[in-house]
Design an enzyme around this catalytic site. Structure first.
Site, mmCIF file in Angstrom:
data_model
loop_
_atom_site.group_PDB
_atom_site.id
_atom_site.type_symbol
_atom_site.label_atom_id
_atom_site.label_comp_id
_atom_site.label_asym_id
_atom_site.label_seq_id
_atom_site.Cartn_x
_atom_site.Cartn_y
_atom_site.Cartn_z
ATOM 1 N N HIS A 25 0.925 -1.501 0.044
ATOM 2 C CA HIS A 25 -0.035 0.030 -0.149
ATOM 3 C C HIS A 25 0.683 1.216 -0.055
ATOM 4 O O HIS A 25 1.892 1.331 0.813
ATOM 5 C CB HIS A 25 -0.823 0.051 1.188
ATOM 6 C CG HIS A 25 -1.753 1.229 1.329
ATOM 7 N ND1 HIS A 25 -3.037 1.248 0.567
ATOM 8 C CD2 HIS A 25 -1.716 2.350 2.131
ATOM 9 C CE1 HIS A 25 -3.633 2.388 0.773
ATOM 10 N NE2 HIS A 25 -2.677 3.101 1.643
ATOM 11 N N SER A 26 0.581 2.176 -0.709
ATOM 12 C CA SER A 26 1.377 3.500 -0.977
ATOM 13 C C SER A 26 2.609 3.188 -1.058
ATOM 14 O O SER A 26 2.978 2.512 -2.337
ATOM 15 C CB SER A 26 1.155 4.348 0.215
ATOM 16 O OG SER A 26 1.427 5.749 0.161
#
Length: 188
Positions: A25-26
């Protein structure tokens, strides 16, 4: 990014056997991507799927100005806008003093990352995004398509950059992607 990817590769290379997937994520999306690339470049068996969320494709870059060099107050304001750090933490000067160095380092890794063109991954990529993410657009996520020679899927979810913390639908869709992969016969 390179020392981080190298360290992760060294720690994991001998442990990866059978079927496995990477999720990031990210910043974790780009880290997972680069580790998968390194595994494939080194002749190892890559993941059965790369799952990424809330980050533009590596060749696209970030659409926002860098945070890691901002003065402390502006840096905390940027964190507040991302809505991933609890308000109580942002308001606690002692806690933020402890967290500031590592948070800045994370942003620096992401904001100074330089993509190098290479062969697309040999595994499918599933991308997920928040419909209200101010920093990562659907087009930024769609661009992951060229990073795989296999199937690509994009699913937009209700929420902002941190939709993963508030969406049971996300967990369900993520599990459905992996369930399908695990039911396929092993390719030799």
């Amino acid at each position: 990014m390179t020392p981080l990817v190298d360290a992760l590769y060294e720690a994991m290379a001998t442990q990866l056997s059978g079927r496995y997937a990477f999720y990031g994520h990210s910043l974790g999306a780009v880290v997972a991507f680069e580790v998968a690339r390194k595994i494939e470049r080194q002749g190892g068996q890559g993941p059965i799927r790369l799952l990424v969320s809330a980050h533009s494709a590596p060749h696209v870059g970030l659409s926002r100005p860098p945070f890691h060099t901002l003065p402390d107050k502006e840096f905390v304001d940027a964190l507040r806008r991302l809505a991933g750090t609890p308000q109580e933490a942002l308001e606690n000067e002692d806690l933020m003093g402890l967290m500031m160095v590592s948070l800045r380092a994370d942003f620096e890794v992401d904001e100074t990352y330089c993509y190098e063109a290479g062969k697309p991954l040999e595994c499918p990529i599933s991308a997920f995004g928040g419909m209200d993410d101010a920093d990562v657009s659907q087009a930024d996520l769609e661009a992951w398509r060229i990073q795989t020679s296999q199937q690509f899927s994009l699913q937009m979810m209700e929420g902002d950059h941190f939709f993963i913390f508030r969406s049971q639908e996300f967990v369900y869709r993520l599990s459905q992607e992996l369930k399908a992969d695990l039911q396929e016969p092993i390719k030799m």
